[in-house]
Design an enzyme around this catalytic site. Structure first.
Site, short mmCIF file in Angstrom:
data_model
loop_
_atom_site.label_atom_id
_atom_site.label_comp_id
_atom_site.label_asym_id
_atom_site.label_seq_id
_atom_site.Cartn_x
_atom_site.Cartn_y
_atom_site.Cartn_z
N GLY A 6 0.83 -1.21 0.00
CA GLY A 6 0.00 0.00 0.00
C GLY A 6 0.86 1.26 0.00
O GLY A 6 0.50 2.27 0.59
N ASP A 24 2.28 -1.73 -4.52
CA ASP A 24 0.89 -1.26 -4.45
C ASP A 24 0.11 -1.96 -5.55
O ASP A 24 0.70 -2.50 -6.49
CB ASP A 24 0.81 0.27 -4.61
CG ASP A 24 -0.46 0.85 -3.99
OD1 ASP A 24 -0.36 1.53 -2.95
OD2 ASP A 24 -1.57 0.64 -4.54
N ILE A 25 -1.21 -1.93 -5.44
CA ILE A 25 -2.05 -2.56 -6.47
C ILE A 25 -2.10 -1.72 -7.75
O ILE A 25 -2.51 -2.18 -8.80
CB ILE A 25 -3.48 -2.81 -5.94
CG1 ILE A 25 -4.24 -3.81 -6.79
CG2 ILE A 25 -4.24 -1.50 -5.75
CD1 ILE A 25 -5.56 -4.27 -6.20
N TYR A 63 -14.48 -1.50 9.80
CA TYR A 63 -13.06 -1.12 9.93
C TYR A 63 -12.55 -1.44 11.33
O TYR A 63 -11.47 -2.03 11.50
CB TYR A 63 -12.94 0.39 9.66
CG TYR A 63 -11.55 0.96 9.68
CD1 TYR A 63 -10.62 0.66 8.69
CD2 TYR A 63 -11.18 1.87 10.67
CE1 TYR A 63 -9.36 1.24 8.69
CE2 TYR A 63 -9.91 2.45 10.67
CZ TYR A 63 -9.00 2.13 9.67
OH TYR A 63 -7.76 2.71 9.68
N LYS A 74 -9.70 -3.97 12.58
CA LYS A 74 -8.52 -3.52 13.32
C LYS A 74 -8.33 -4.31 14.62
O LYS A 74 -7.21 -4.69 14.95
CB LYS A 74 -8.59 -2.01 13.60
CG LYS A 74 -8.38 -1.15 12.36
CD LYS A 74 -7.04 -1.41 11.68
CE LYS A 74 -6.74 -0.48 10.53
NZ LYS A 74 -5.56 -0.94 9.74
N1 LIG Z 1 -4.29 7.75 7.31
C1 LIG Z 1 -4.75 7.69 8.54
O1 LIG Z 1 -5.18 8.71 9.11
C2 LIG Z 1 -4.74 6.37 9.28
C3 LIG Z 1 -5.12 6.36 10.64
C4 LIG Z 1 -5.12 5.15 11.34
C5 LIG Z 1 -4.70 3.99 10.69
N2 LIG Z 1 -4.33 4.02 9.38
C6 LIG Z 1 -3.93 2.77 8.76
O2 LIG Z 1 -2.71 2.92 8.03
C7 LIG Z 1 -2.70 2.08 6.88
C8 LIG Z 1 -2.41 2.91 5.64
O3 LIG Z 1 -3.37 3.95 5.56
P1 LIG Z 1 -3.34 5.09 4.46
O4 LIG Z 1 -3.99 6.28 5.05
O5 LIG Z 1 -1.99 5.22 3.87
O6 LIG Z 1 -4.36 4.47 3.38
P2 LIG Z 1 -4.70 4.96 1.90
O7 LIG Z 1 -6.14 4.64 1.64
O8 LIG Z 1 -4.23 6.36 1.69
O9 LIG Z 1 -3.79 4.02 1.01
C9 LIG Z 1 -3.99 2.65 0.90
C10 LIG Z 1 -3.15 2.15 -0.27
O10 LIG Z 1 -3.41 0.75 -0.40
C11 LIG Z 1 -3.53 0.45 -1.78
N3 LIG Z 1 -4.35 -0.75 -1.95
C12 LIG Z 1 -5.70 -0.87 -1.94
N4 LIG Z 1 -6.07 -2.13 -2.16
C13 LIG Z 1 -4.92 -2.84 -2.32
C14 LIG Z 1 -4.64 -4.20 -2.59
N5 LIG Z 1 -5.61 -5.11 -2.72
N6 LIG Z 1 -3.34 -4.58 -2.67
C15 LIG Z 1 -2.34 -3.67 -2.53
N7 LIG Z 1 -2.54 -2.37 -2.29
C16 LIG Z 1 -3.83 -1.97 -2.19
C17 LIG Z 1 -4.15 1.68 -2.41
O11 LIG Z 1 -3.87 1.72 -3.80
C18 LIG Z 1 -3.50 2.80 -1.61
O12 LIG Z 1 -2.33 3.27 -2.25
C19 LIG Z 1 -4.07 1.38 6.87
O13 LIG Z 1 -3.95 0.13 7.52
C20 LIG Z 1 -4.93 2.29 7.71
O14 LIG Z 1 -6.00 1.59 8.30
C21 LIG Z 1 -4.35 5.20 8.66
#
Ligand SMILES: NC(=O)c1ccc[n+]([C@@H]2O[C@H](COP(=O)([O-])OP(=O)(O)OC[C@H]3O[C@@H](n4cnc5c(N)ncnc54)[C@H](O)[C@@H]3O)[C@@H](O)[C@H]2O)c1
Length: 311
Positions: free
Chosen positions: A8, A34-35, A141, A145
Site C-alpha cells: 500500500g 501497491d495494487i 473497519y 482492526k
Molecule cells: N491515514 C490515517 O489517518 C490512518 C489512521 C489510522 C490507521 N491508518 C492505517 O494505516 C494504513 C495505511 O493507511 P493510508 O492512510 O496510507 O491508506 P490509503 O487509503 O491512503 O492508502 C492505501 C493504499 O493501499 C492500496 N491498496 C488498496 N487495495 C490494495 C490491494 N488489494 N493490494 C495492494 N494495495 C492496495 C491503495 O492503492 C492505496 O495506495 C491502513 O492500515 C490504515 O488503516 C491510517
C-alpha cells in the site's frame, strides 16, 4: 531493519514513509508495492512492484526476490470506505493482513502494521482511553482492526514473529490526500483554507478526535521498529496521539494565519456516527514508557507548517 517491503506504498502514509525509509536505510533497500502504479517519487526513487495483497503467493515471491527482513503492511480499506462496502473490506483488510503475516512467518521477518483509534467503540472509555481497555467497535473497519491486533499478537506468541503496531489517530499531511477515513476533514480543511478561505465540515462542531502530524507518525513507526524488544510489554498495538481536537479548533488556528477563513457545517451522518463511536482523547503513556514516543508537533506548530507548505 535492513531491507523493507512496504505494501500500500502509494497511500497517504506509504508515500511519505517510503521516502523517509529510503533516506534512512538506502533507496535500494526499500521495496515499495501497491495494487496500482502512478507517476510518483515512490515509483521512481527505488524498487517498485505491482502487488495485490490478496495474492499471498506473489507477495511471498517478491519478498524472497528482494530478501527482505522487514514487512510494513499498509494496504487497507479505510473507515468510511469500509462502511460502504463491508464485505469487500473484510476480505481486503483481513485477507491482506494474514497473507503478509504468513510471508513474515515464512521468511522470519520483522512485521509492522498500523491499527487505529477505530479499534475502539462506544463502550470504550472516551477520555484518556487506556492502552488496555474495552474494544467493541461497531464499524467493519474497527472489527478488522481489533481482529488484526489479535492476529498480530497471535503470530508473535505462536510463531515468534516480531510483530509491532500502533493505533494511529487521524493523520494530517500536505503530501498525499487521505484515502477515505473519518478524520479526512482535518486534512481537507487546510487545502480549502489555502484555496478558497472557506471549508464545510462533514464532522459536527464539538466532536473531539485524536490527530497527529505525519512527520511524527513516520518517526513513531521507525522508533517502534528500532526499539529494544526486551522493553516492549505491549506489541499490537500502542496508543499514539499528539492532540485531541474538534473542527472549531482548526478554525481558530487557521484564522490566526488566514483571518478571512470561515468554517461551516454540513454533517455527514455516516462519518459522524463513526466519529461518535471513537474516543475523544487516548492515553499514549505505554508508547512513551516502552519505546520513547514523543511527538514534536501540536496543533499550533502543525497548522503553521501545513499552511506554509500548501501556500
Ligand atoms: N491515514 C490515517 O489517518 C490512518 C489512521 C489510522 C490507521 N491508518 C492505517 O494505516 C494504513 C495505511 O493507511 P493510508 O492512510 O496510507 O491508506 P490509503 O487509503 O491512503 O492508502 C492505501 C493504499 O493501499 C492500496 N491498496 C488498496 N487495495 C490494495 C490491494 N488489494 N493490494 C495492494 N494495495 C492496495 C491503495 O492503492 C492505496 O495506495 C491502513 O492500515 C490504515 O488503516 C491510517
Amino acid at each position: 531493519m535492513k531491507r523493507i517491503l512496504v505494501t500500500g506504498a502509494l497511500g497517504q502514509i506509504g508515500s511519505e514513509l517510503v521516502t523517509k525509509l529510503r533516506e534512512e536505510y538506502g533507496a535500494s533497500n526499500v521495496i515499495a508495492t501497491d495494487i496500482r502504479k502512478i507517476d510518483s517519487e515512490v515509483v521512481e526513487s527505488g524498487p517498485f512492484e505491482l502487488l495485490d495483497v490478496t495474492d499471498g503467493k506473489l507477495m511471498s515471491e517478491i519478498a524472497k526476490k528482494y530478501e527482505v527482513d522487514t514487512i510494513m503492511h499498509l494496504a487497507a480499506l479505510l473507515s468510511a470506505k469500509a462502511e460502504s462496502n463491508p464485505f469487500f473490506a473484510w476480505n481486503l483488510n483481513m485477507g491482506g493482513l494474514v497473507n503478509a503475516l504468513e510471508v513474515s512467518r515464512e521468511l522470519n521477518t520483522q512485521f509492522f502494521t498500523p491499527s487505529s483509534i477505530g479499534a475502539f467503540g462506544p463502550s470504550t472509555p472516551k477520555d484518556q482511553t487506556p492502552q488496555d481497555t474495552i474494544q467493541r467497535p461497531t464499524t467493519m473497519y474497527g472489527v478488522n482492526k481489533v481482529s488484526g491486533e489479535l492476529l498480530c499478537d497471535y503470530y508473535y506468541h505462536k510463531f515468534g514473529v516480531d510483530t509491532r503496531g500502533v493505533r494511529f489517530p487521524g493523520l494530517i499531511s500536505y503530501v498525499t490526500l487521505p484515502g477515505g477515513g473519518t478524520t479526512d476533514y482535518a486534512v481537507e480543511i487546510y487545502y480549502e483554507a489555502v484555496k478558497r478561505q472557506a471549508y464545510t465540515s462533514y464532522i459536527q462542531e464539538g466532536t473531539y478526535m485524536d490527530m497527529m502530524y505525519m512527520p511524527d507518525a513516520l518517526d513513531a513507526i521507525i522508533q517502534l521498529m528500532e526499539a529494544d524488544p526486551n522493553k516492549l510489554k505491549h506489541r499490537n498495538a500502542f496508543n499514539v496521539t499528539a492532540m485531541s481536537v474538534a473542527p472549531e479548533h482548526f478554525e481558530e488556528e487557521i484564522k490566526k494565519h488566514i483571518p478571512a477563513f470561515t468554517l461551516s457545517y454540513n454533517v455527514d451522518p455516516i462519518r459522524q456516527a463513526i466519529a461518535d463511536s471513537w474516543p475523544n482523547a487516548i492515553d499514549a503513556t505505554a508508547a512513551k514508557e516502552e519505546w520513547g514516543f514523543k511527538p514534536k508537533y501540536d496543533l499550533c506548530s502543525m497548522t503553521k507548517d501545513m499552511l506554509s507548505k500548501l501556500s
